[in-house]
Design an enzyme around this catalytic site. Structure first.
Site, short mmCIF file in Angstrom:
data_model
loop_
_atom_site.label_atom_id
_atom_site.label_comp_id
_atom_site.label_asym_id
_atom_site.label_seq_id
_atom_site.Cartn_x
_atom_site.Cartn_y
_atom_site.Cartn_z
N THR A 49 9.30 -8.09 -12.26
CA THR A 49 8.57 -9.34 -12.44
C THR A 49 7.48 -9.44 -11.37
O THR A 49 7.74 -9.19 -10.19
CB THR A 49 9.53 -10.54 -12.33
OG1 THR A 49 10.54 -10.38 -13.32
CG2 THR A 49 8.80 -11.86 -12.54
N HIS A 81 -2.50 -7.27 2.71
CA HIS A 81 -2.39 -7.86 4.06
C HIS A 81 -3.34 -7.24 5.07
O HIS A 81 -3.41 -7.69 6.22
CB HIS A 81 -0.94 -7.81 4.56
CG HIS A 81 -0.44 -6.48 5.02
ND1 HIS A 81 -0.38 -6.14 6.35
CD2 HIS A 81 0.03 -5.41 4.35
CE1 HIS A 81 0.13 -4.92 6.47
NE2 HIS A 81 0.39 -4.45 5.26
N GLY A 111 0.84 -1.20 0.00
CA GLY A 111 0.00 0.00 0.00
C GLY A 111 0.87 1.24 0.00
O GLY A 111 0.54 2.25 -0.64
N THR A 112 1.97 1.18 0.73
CA THR A 112 2.90 2.32 0.77
C THR A 112 3.39 2.66 -0.64
O THR A 112 3.39 3.83 -1.04
CB THR A 112 4.12 1.97 1.67
OG1 THR A 112 3.64 1.70 2.98
CG2 THR A 112 5.13 3.10 1.71
N GLN A 132 -6.85 0.90 4.82
CA GLN A 132 -7.62 0.38 5.97
C GLN A 132 -9.05 0.05 5.57
O GLN A 132 -9.67 -0.82 6.17
CB GLN A 132 -7.64 1.39 7.12
CG GLN A 132 -6.35 1.50 7.89
CD GLN A 132 -5.97 0.23 8.65
OE1 GLN A 132 -6.80 -0.61 8.95
NE2 GLN A 132 -4.69 0.08 8.94
N CYS A 147 3.31 1.09 12.76
CA CYS A 147 4.46 1.92 12.38
C CYS A 147 5.01 2.66 13.59
O CYS A 147 6.16 3.03 13.63
CB CYS A 147 4.05 2.94 11.33
SG CYS A 147 3.31 2.14 9.92
N SER A 177 -4.05 -2.55 -0.04
CA SER A 177 -2.98 -3.45 0.39
C SER A 177 -3.58 -4.80 0.78
O SER A 177 -4.57 -4.85 1.51
CB SER A 177 -2.25 -2.83 1.59
OG SER A 177 -1.24 -3.70 2.04
N1 PLP Z 1 -1.99 3.36 4.60
C1 PLP Z 1 -2.65 3.05 5.71
C2 PLP Z 1 -3.86 3.84 6.09
C3 PLP Z 1 -2.20 2.00 6.54
O1 PLP Z 1 -2.87 1.72 7.66
C4 PLP Z 1 -1.05 1.28 6.16
C5 PLP Z 1 -0.50 0.21 7.01
O2 PLP Z 1 -0.68 0.21 8.22
C6 PLP Z 1 -0.41 1.62 4.96
C7 PLP Z 1 -0.90 2.67 4.21
C8 PLP Z 1 0.80 0.89 4.50
O3 PLP Z 1 0.44 -0.30 3.83
P1 PLP Z 1 1.56 -1.39 3.55
O4 PLP Z 1 1.87 -2.02 4.86
O5 PLP Z 1 0.94 -2.35 2.57
O6 PLP Z 1 2.72 -0.68 2.96
#
Ligand code: PLP
Length: 419
Positions: free
Chosen positions: A241, A205, A75-76, A183, A331, A203
Protein backbone atom coordinates in the site's frame (compact mmCIF):
# COMPACT_ATOMS: atom_id res chain seq x y z
CA UNK A 1 9.84 12.85 22.92
CA UNK A 2 13.37 14.27 22.51
CA UNK A 3 13.36 17.77 21.09
CA UNK A 4 16.79 19.18 20.39
CA UNK A 5 17.60 22.21 18.30
CA UNK A 6 20.79 22.57 16.33
CA UNK A 7 22.09 26.09 15.95
CA UNK A 8 23.58 25.57 12.53
CA UNK A 9 23.01 22.42 10.48
CA UNK A 10 25.69 21.65 7.87
CA UNK A 11 24.90 17.98 7.24
CA UNK A 12 22.43 18.29 4.38
CA UNK A 13 23.98 15.34 2.52
CA UNK A 14 22.94 13.06 5.40
CA UNK A 15 19.41 14.37 5.33
CA UNK A 16 17.63 17.67 4.85
CA UNK A 17 15.08 19.29 7.14
CA UNK A 18 11.54 18.86 5.80
CA UNK A 19 10.48 22.08 4.09
CA UNK A 20 7.49 23.65 5.93
CA UNK A 21 5.60 23.86 2.60
CA UNK A 22 6.07 20.09 2.21
CA UNK A 23 4.73 19.43 5.70
CA UNK A 24 1.69 21.57 5.01
CA UNK A 25 0.97 19.68 1.79
CA UNK A 26 1.30 16.32 3.57
CA UNK A 27 -0.90 17.16 6.56
CA UNK A 28 -4.34 16.39 5.05
CA UNK A 29 -3.06 12.94 4.08
CA UNK A 30 -2.18 12.24 7.71
CA UNK A 31 -5.62 13.48 8.82
CA UNK A 32 -8.77 13.46 6.76
CA UNK A 33 -7.65 11.88 3.47
CA UNK A 34 -6.51 8.52 4.75
CA UNK A 35 -7.91 6.23 2.05
CA UNK A 36 -6.07 3.38 0.39
CA UNK A 37 -5.31 4.40 -3.23
CA UNK A 38 -6.51 0.97 -4.37
CA UNK A 39 -9.99 1.50 -2.88
CA UNK A 40 -12.78 2.44 -5.24
CA UNK A 41 -14.71 4.78 -2.93
CA UNK A 42 -14.19 8.54 -2.74
CA UNK A 43 -11.55 8.31 0.03
CA UNK A 44 -9.54 5.91 -2.11
CA UNK A 45 -9.97 7.97 -5.25
CA UNK A 46 -8.70 11.12 -3.49
CA UNK A 47 -5.61 9.26 -2.33
CA UNK A 48 -5.02 7.82 -5.83
CA UNK A 49 -5.35 11.25 -7.38
CA UNK A 50 -2.78 12.67 -4.93
CA UNK A 51 -0.31 9.86 -5.69
CA UNK A 52 -0.73 10.46 -9.43
CA UNK A 53 -0.13 14.20 -9.06
CA UNK A 54 3.03 13.53 -7.02
CA UNK A 55 4.21 11.03 -9.64
CA UNK A 56 3.96 13.77 -12.25
CA UNK A 57 5.89 16.20 -10.03
CA UNK A 58 8.74 13.74 -9.43
CA UNK A 59 8.79 12.85 -13.14
CA UNK A 60 9.01 16.55 -14.06
CA UNK A 61 12.10 16.98 -11.85
CA UNK A 62 14.06 14.70 -14.18
CA UNK A 63 12.02 15.25 -17.38
CA UNK A 64 10.63 11.72 -17.37
CA UNK A 65 7.11 10.49 -18.14
CA UNK A 66 4.86 9.88 -15.11
CA UNK A 67 4.53 6.18 -15.84
CA UNK A 68 8.31 5.81 -15.71
CA UNK A 69 8.37 6.59 -11.95
CA UNK A 70 8.05 3.73 -9.42
CA UNK A 71 7.67 4.84 -5.79
CA UNK A 72 9.71 2.90 -3.21
CA UNK A 73 10.38 3.26 0.52
CA UNK A 74 13.87 4.78 0.05
CA UNK A 75 16.73 5.52 -2.29
CA UNK A 76 18.34 2.32 -1.03
CA UNK A 77 15.31 0.29 -2.07
CA UNK A 78 15.22 1.99 -5.48
CA UNK A 79 18.80 0.89 -6.20
CA UNK A 80 18.12 -2.61 -4.86
CA UNK A 81 15.17 -2.83 -7.24
CA UNK A 82 17.25 -1.61 -10.19
CA UNK A 83 20.16 -4.02 -9.69
CA UNK A 84 18.45 -7.09 -8.26
CA UNK A 85 15.46 -6.58 -10.55
CA UNK A 86 17.75 -6.55 -13.58
CA UNK A 87 19.55 -9.72 -12.48
CA UNK A 88 16.25 -11.47 -11.79
CA UNK A 89 14.93 -10.47 -15.21
CA UNK A 90 17.99 -12.22 -16.72
CA UNK A 91 17.82 -15.26 -14.46
CA UNK A 92 18.64 -17.79 -17.19
CA UNK A 93 22.39 -17.02 -17.13
CA UNK A 94 24.98 -15.26 -14.92
CA UNK A 95 25.08 -11.52 -15.43
CA UNK A 96 28.09 -9.17 -15.48
CA UNK A 97 27.60 -5.75 -13.82
CA UNK A 98 30.06 -2.87 -13.91
CA UNK A 99 30.00 -0.44 -11.00
CA UNK A 100 32.56 1.71 -9.19
CA UNK A 101 34.55 1.51 -5.98
CA UNK A 102 33.01 4.74 -4.69
CA UNK A 103 29.32 3.83 -4.70
CA UNK A 104 27.05 4.28 -1.69
CA UNK A 105 26.41 1.00 0.19
CA UNK A 106 22.92 0.96 -1.42
CA UNK A 107 24.67 -0.10 -4.65
CA UNK A 108 27.91 -1.51 -3.22
CA UNK A 109 26.25 -3.98 -0.82
CA UNK A 110 23.63 -4.95 -3.40
CA UNK A 111 26.40 -5.80 -5.85
CA UNK A 112 28.15 -7.87 -3.16
CA UNK A 113 24.91 -9.76 -2.45
CA UNK A 114 24.38 -10.41 -6.17
CA UNK A 115 27.98 -11.58 -6.46
CA UNK A 116 27.31 -14.19 -3.76
CA UNK A 117 24.39 -15.34 -5.91
CA UNK A 118 26.60 -15.84 -8.98
CA UNK A 119 26.72 -12.42 -10.70
CA UNK A 120 30.09 -11.14 -11.96
CA UNK A 121 30.95 -7.66 -10.67
CA UNK A 122 33.65 -5.30 -11.96
CA UNK A 123 34.37 -2.30 -9.71
CA UNK A 124 36.02 0.63 -11.52
CA UNK A 125 38.64 2.71 -9.70
CA UNK A 126 38.37 6.45 -9.09
CA UNK A 127 40.98 9.17 -9.65
CA UNK A 128 42.45 11.23 -6.81
CA UNK A 129 39.64 13.72 -7.52
CA UNK A 130 36.99 11.02 -7.20
CA UNK A 131 36.20 10.77 -10.91
CA UNK A 132 35.48 7.61 -12.88
CA UNK A 133 37.37 7.50 -16.16
CA UNK A 134 35.08 6.68 -19.13
CA UNK A 135 38.02 4.85 -20.76
CA UNK A 136 38.01 2.42 -17.80
CA UNK A 137 34.34 1.72 -18.42
CA UNK A 138 34.89 1.12 -22.12
CA UNK A 139 37.74 -1.29 -21.30
CA UNK A 140 35.66 -3.23 -18.76
CA UNK A 141 32.74 -4.06 -21.10
CA UNK A 142 32.23 -7.78 -21.78
CA UNK A 143 29.83 -9.71 -23.98
CA UNK A 144 27.88 -10.76 -20.85
CA UNK A 145 27.70 -7.22 -19.35
CA UNK A 146 24.05 -6.40 -18.73
CA UNK A 147 24.22 -3.33 -16.50
CA UNK A 148 26.47 -0.39 -15.62
CA UNK A 149 25.72 1.35 -12.31
CA UNK A 150 27.66 4.56 -11.57
CA UNK A 151 26.44 7.21 -9.14
CA UNK A 152 25.66 10.73 -10.40
CA UNK A 153 27.27 12.44 -7.40
CA UNK A 154 29.31 10.96 -4.58
CA UNK A 155 27.90 11.25 -1.07
CA UNK A 156 31.27 11.67 0.67
CA UNK A 157 33.26 14.01 -1.57
CA UNK A 158 30.41 15.41 -3.69
CA UNK A 159 32.17 14.77 -6.99
CA UNK A 160 29.95 14.73 -10.09
CA UNK A 161 30.55 11.91 -12.53
CA UNK A 162 30.47 12.32 -16.33
CA UNK A 163 27.14 10.48 -16.47
CA UNK A 164 26.25 11.48 -20.04
CA UNK A 165 29.54 10.13 -21.35
CA UNK A 166 29.42 6.95 -19.27
CA UNK A 167 25.81 6.36 -20.29
CA UNK A 168 26.66 6.83 -23.98
CA UNK A 169 29.39 4.20 -23.73
CA UNK A 170 26.96 1.72 -22.15
CA UNK A 171 24.18 2.50 -24.61
CA UNK A 172 26.37 2.18 -27.68
CA UNK A 173 27.26 -1.33 -26.45
CA UNK A 174 23.55 -2.15 -25.90
CA UNK A 175 23.96 -2.22 -22.11
CA UNK A 176 21.55 -0.71 -19.57
CA UNK A 177 22.77 2.18 -17.42
CA UNK A 178 21.67 2.84 -13.82
CA UNK A 179 22.68 5.86 -11.79
CA UNK A 180 22.20 6.50 -8.08
CA UNK A 181 21.11 10.14 -8.19
CA UNK A 182 20.09 10.30 -4.53
CA UNK A 183 22.58 13.09 -3.74
CA UNK A 184 22.16 14.86 -7.06
CA UNK A 185 18.35 14.90 -7.32
CA UNK A 186 16.94 18.42 -7.25
CA UNK A 187 20.36 20.08 -7.24
CA UNK A 188 20.81 20.71 -10.97
CA UNK A 189 18.78 20.12 -14.12
CA UNK A 190 18.56 16.54 -15.35
CA UNK A 191 16.78 15.74 -18.59
CA UNK A 192 16.12 12.04 -19.05
CA UNK A 193 14.73 12.66 -22.53
CA UNK A 194 18.30 13.17 -23.69
CA UNK A 195 20.45 11.61 -20.93
CA UNK A 196 21.40 8.02 -21.83
CA UNK A 197 20.16 6.64 -18.50
CA UNK A 198 17.70 3.72 -18.18
CA UNK A 199 17.31 3.48 -14.40
CA UNK A 200 17.77 6.27 -11.83
CA UNK A 201 17.34 6.29 -8.04
CA UNK A 202 16.01 9.23 -6.02
CA UNK A 203 15.19 9.82 -2.36
CA UNK A 204 12.79 12.43 -0.92
CA UNK A 205 14.68 13.18 2.30
CA UNK A 206 17.72 14.52 0.44
CA UNK A 207 15.62 17.23 -1.18
CA UNK A 208 13.63 18.60 1.79
CA UNK A 209 10.94 15.92 1.60
CA UNK A 210 10.08 13.26 4.20
CA UNK A 211 12.16 10.20 5.06
CA UNK A 212 11.00 6.76 3.96
CA UNK A 213 10.10 7.60 0.34
CA UNK A 214 12.18 7.06 -2.76
CA UNK A 215 11.64 6.50 -6.44
CA UNK A 216 13.15 4.50 -9.26
CA UNK A 217 12.91 5.91 -12.76
CA UNK A 218 12.50 3.01 -15.18
CA UNK A 219 12.80 4.03 -18.83
CA UNK A 220 9.91 2.70 -20.94
CA UNK A 221 10.74 -0.73 -22.29
CA UNK A 222 13.39 -1.52 -19.62
CA UNK A 223 12.81 -5.02 -18.29
CA UNK A 224 13.33 -5.56 -14.55
CA UNK A 225 11.59 -7.96 -12.16
CA UNK A 226 10.09 -6.97 -8.80
CA UNK A 227 11.93 -7.79 -5.59
CA UNK A 228 8.88 -7.25 -3.36
CA UNK A 229 5.86 -9.37 -4.26
CA UNK A 230 2.28 -8.73 -3.25
CA UNK A 231 -0.74 -6.80 -4.43
CA UNK A 232 0.82 -5.51 -7.64
CA UNK A 233 0.95 -1.79 -6.85
CA UNK A 234 3.33 0.45 -8.82
CA UNK A 235 2.76 -1.46 -12.06
CA UNK A 236 3.69 -4.66 -10.27
CA UNK A 237 7.24 -3.47 -9.61
CA UNK A 238 6.76 -2.52 -5.95
CA UNK A 239 3.88 -4.12 -4.13
CA UNK A 240 2.62 -2.59 -0.86
CA UNK A 241 0.00 0.00 0.00
CA UNK A 242 1.44 3.33 -1.03
CA UNK A 243 2.82 5.76 1.60
CA UNK A 244 0.40 8.42 0.42
CA UNK A 245 1.44 11.28 2.73
CA UNK A 246 5.12 10.57 2.07
CA UNK A 247 4.60 10.42 -1.69
CA UNK A 248 2.64 13.68 -1.62
CA UNK A 249 5.54 15.23 0.33
CA UNK A 250 8.04 13.91 -2.21
CA UNK A 251 6.02 15.40 -5.07
CA UNK A 252 5.81 18.78 -3.37
CA UNK A 253 9.54 18.72 -2.54
CA UNK A 254 10.39 17.86 -6.15
CA UNK A 255 8.25 20.72 -7.41
CA UNK A 256 9.90 23.24 -5.06
CA UNK A 257 13.38 21.96 -5.98
CA UNK A 258 12.62 22.30 -9.68
CA UNK A 259 11.25 25.82 -9.46
CA UNK A 260 13.95 27.19 -7.13
CA UNK A 261 16.96 25.35 -8.58
CA UNK A 262 18.59 28.11 -10.63
CA UNK A 263 18.72 30.70 -7.83
CA UNK A 264 19.55 28.15 -5.15
CA UNK A 265 22.55 26.82 -7.06
CA UNK A 266 24.05 30.31 -7.36
CA UNK A 267 23.48 30.95 -3.63
CA UNK A 268 24.95 27.62 -2.51
CA UNK A 269 28.00 27.91 -4.74
CA UNK A 270 28.71 31.39 -3.34
CA UNK A 271 28.45 30.13 0.28
CA UNK A 272 30.56 27.09 -0.60
CA UNK A 273 33.26 29.27 -2.19
CA UNK A 274 33.34 31.52 0.88
CA UNK A 275 33.89 28.47 3.09
CA UNK A 276 36.55 26.96 0.82
CA UNK A 277 38.38 30.28 0.68
CA UNK A 278 38.17 30.74 4.42
CA UNK A 279 39.26 27.23 5.29
CA UNK A 280 41.61 26.17 2.51
CA UNK A 281 43.51 29.28 1.42
CA UNK A 282 46.61 28.39 3.42
CA UNK A 283 46.01 30.05 6.79
CA UNK A 284 44.72 26.79 8.23
CA UNK A 285 45.95 23.23 7.68
CA UNK A 286 42.65 22.29 5.97
CA UNK A 287 42.59 21.04 2.37
CA UNK A 288 39.74 20.31 -0.03
CA UNK A 289 39.11 16.70 -1.02
CA UNK A 290 37.48 15.92 -4.37
CA UNK A 291 37.34 17.87 -7.60
CA UNK A 292 37.39 21.65 -7.13
CA UNK A 293 34.62 22.35 -9.66
CA UNK A 294 32.92 19.09 -10.62
CA UNK A 295 31.10 18.89 -7.31
CA UNK A 296 27.60 19.25 -5.91
CA UNK A 297 26.78 22.88 -5.07
CA UNK A 298 27.44 23.41 -1.35
CA UNK A 299 29.23 20.09 -0.78
CA UNK A 300 32.66 20.34 0.89
CA UNK A 301 34.84 17.46 2.02
CA UNK A 302 37.85 18.52 4.07
CA UNK A 303 41.02 16.96 5.33
CA UNK A 304 43.01 18.62 8.10
CA UNK A 305 46.73 18.00 7.63
CA UNK A 306 48.30 16.38 10.64
CA UNK A 307 44.92 15.89 12.33
CA UNK A 308 43.34 13.18 10.23
CA UNK A 309 43.15 10.89 13.22
CA UNK A 310 41.18 13.54 15.08
CA UNK A 311 38.26 14.17 12.74
CA UNK A 312 35.83 12.78 15.29
CA UNK A 313 37.31 15.10 17.92
CA UNK A 314 36.79 18.08 15.59
CA UNK A 315 33.24 16.99 14.85
CA UNK A 316 32.41 16.74 18.55
CA UNK A 317 34.02 20.13 19.31
CA UNK A 318 31.89 21.70 16.58
CA UNK A 319 28.82 19.87 17.85
CA UNK A 320 29.43 21.27 21.35
CA UNK A 321 29.28 24.74 19.78
CA UNK A 322 25.97 23.97 18.07
CA UNK A 323 27.38 23.19 14.63
CA UNK A 324 26.46 19.92 12.93
CA UNK A 325 28.85 18.49 10.34
CA UNK A 326 29.62 14.91 9.34
CA UNK A 327 32.71 12.78 9.48
CA UNK A 328 32.07 11.19 6.09
CA UNK A 329 28.56 9.89 5.70
CA UNK A 330 25.63 9.18 7.99
CA UNK A 331 26.03 5.51 7.21
CA UNK A 332 29.59 5.62 8.55
CA UNK A 333 28.27 6.17 12.08
CA UNK A 334 27.59 2.41 12.06
CA UNK A 335 31.29 1.80 11.43
CA UNK A 336 33.01 4.56 13.37
CA UNK A 337 36.47 3.12 13.00
CA UNK A 338 36.30 2.09 9.37
CA UNK A 339 38.11 4.22 6.80
CA UNK A 340 35.92 5.63 4.04
CA UNK A 341 35.81 3.22 1.08
CA UNK A 342 35.48 6.22 -1.21
CA UNK A 343 38.67 7.87 0.05
CA UNK A 344 40.55 4.57 -0.06
CA UNK A 345 39.45 4.15 -3.67
CA UNK A 346 40.72 7.67 -4.38
CA UNK A 347 44.16 6.61 -3.16
CA UNK A 348 44.13 8.01 0.39
CA UNK A 349 45.93 5.96 3.00
CA UNK A 350 43.78 4.39 5.76
CA UNK A 351 44.60 7.10 8.33
CA UNK A 352 43.58 9.95 6.02
CA UNK A 353 40.64 7.93 4.72
CA UNK A 354 39.34 7.80 8.29
CA UNK A 355 39.80 11.49 8.91
CA UNK A 356 37.66 13.62 6.61
CA UNK A 357 35.01 16.14 7.61
CA UNK A 358 31.99 16.75 5.39
CA UNK A 359 30.29 20.13 5.43
CA UNK A 360 27.16 20.21 3.28
CA UNK A 361 25.15 23.37 2.84
CA UNK A 362 21.45 23.48 2.15
CA UNK A 363 18.36 25.60 1.58
CA UNK A 364 18.14 26.87 5.14
CA UNK A 365 21.80 27.83 5.70
CA UNK A 366 22.53 31.56 5.78
CA UNK A 367 25.64 33.66 5.13
CA UNK A 368 25.74 34.46 8.86
CA UNK A 369 25.88 30.76 9.73
CA UNK A 370 28.76 30.29 7.31
CA UNK A 371 30.69 33.12 8.97
CA UNK A 372 29.98 31.58 12.38
CA UNK A 373 31.23 28.19 11.20
CA UNK A 374 34.42 29.79 9.86
CA UNK A 375 35.05 31.63 13.10
CA UNK A 376 34.40 28.64 15.36
CA UNK A 377 36.26 26.16 13.17
CA UNK A 378 39.30 28.45 13.03
CA UNK A 379 39.28 28.82 16.83
CA UNK A 380 39.01 25.07 17.35
CA UNK A 381 41.83 24.33 14.93
CA UNK A 382 44.10 26.90 16.56
CA UNK A 383 43.30 25.48 19.97
CA UNK A 384 43.90 21.86 18.98
CA UNK A 385 46.91 22.48 16.83
CA UNK A 386 48.89 25.71 17.10
CA UNK A 387 49.35 26.81 13.52
CA UNK A 388 52.78 27.70 12.19
CA UNK A 389 53.07 30.79 10.03
CA UNK A 390 53.97 28.59 7.07
CA UNK A 391 51.10 28.09 4.66
CA UNK A 392 49.61 24.65 5.09
CA UNK A 393 47.96 22.80 2.25
CA UNK A 394 47.39 19.20 1.36
CA UNK A 395 50.11 16.83 2.55
CA UNK A 396 52.94 16.86 0.05
CA UNK A 397 52.21 13.31 -1.10
CA UNK A 398 48.70 14.33 -2.17
CA UNK A 399 48.87 15.65 -5.71
CA UNK A 400 46.82 18.83 -6.11
CA UNK A 401 43.35 18.07 -7.36
CA UNK A 402 42.75 18.61 -11.05
CA UNK A 403 41.80 22.26 -11.67
CA UNK A 404 43.20 23.04 -8.22
CA UNK A 405 43.75 26.51 -6.85
CA UNK A 406 41.10 28.59 -5.26
CA UNK A 407 39.41 30.35 -8.14
CA UNK A 408 35.65 30.72 -7.91
CA UNK A 409 33.50 27.76 -8.85
CA UNK A 410 32.08 27.37 -12.30
CA UNK A 411 28.73 29.06 -12.95
CA UNK A 412 25.44 27.12 -12.66
CA UNK A 413 25.32 26.83 -16.43
CA UNK A 414 28.45 24.67 -16.13
CA UNK A 415 26.35 22.15 -14.18
CA UNK A 416 23.90 22.10 -17.05
CA UNK A 417 26.71 21.64 -19.57
CA UNK A 418 28.17 18.85 -17.47
CA UNK A 419 25.12 16.77 -18.27
N1 PLP B 1 22.63 6.73 -2.33
C1 PLP B 1 23.33 7.80 -1.94
C2 PLP B 1 24.36 8.39 -2.85
C3 PLP B 1 23.13 8.35 -0.66
O1 PLP B 1 23.85 9.40 -0.27
C4 PLP B 1 22.16 7.76 0.19
C5 PLP B 1 21.94 8.26 1.56
O2 PLP B 1 22.83 8.83 2.18
C6 PLP B 1 21.43 6.67 -0.29
C7 PLP B 1 21.69 6.18 -1.55
C8 PLP B 1 20.39 6.02 0.55
O3 PLP B 1 19.16 6.72 0.46
P1 PLP B 1 18.02 6.40 1.52
O4 PLP B 1 18.47 6.99 2.81
O5 PLP B 1 16.78 7.06 0.97
O6 PLP B 1 17.88 4.93 1.58
Amino acid sequence: MIVQTVTAYFDNAATTPTDPRVKEEMQPFLDSIFGNPSSLHRQGRLAREAVDIARGQVAALVQAASDEIVFTASGTEASNLALTGLVQANASRPVHIITSRIEHPAVMATCAALERRGAFITRLPASRDGLIDPADLAAALRPDTKLVSIMTANNIVGTLQPIAELGRIARSAGILFHTDAVQAGGKFPMDLRSLPVDLLSLSAHKLYGPKGVGALYVRKGTRISPVIHGGGQERGLRSATENVAGIVGFGCAAEIARSSMAGETVRLVALQDRLIEGLCSGQLPAYLIGHRYKRLPGHICLGVAGMEGEAMHLLLELDAQGIAVSSGSACSSHHLDAPSETLLAMGFDPVRARGSLRITLGRFNTADEVERLLEIFTKILRKLRPISSRAAGPPAELPAAEGGGLQKSASPSAFKKHF
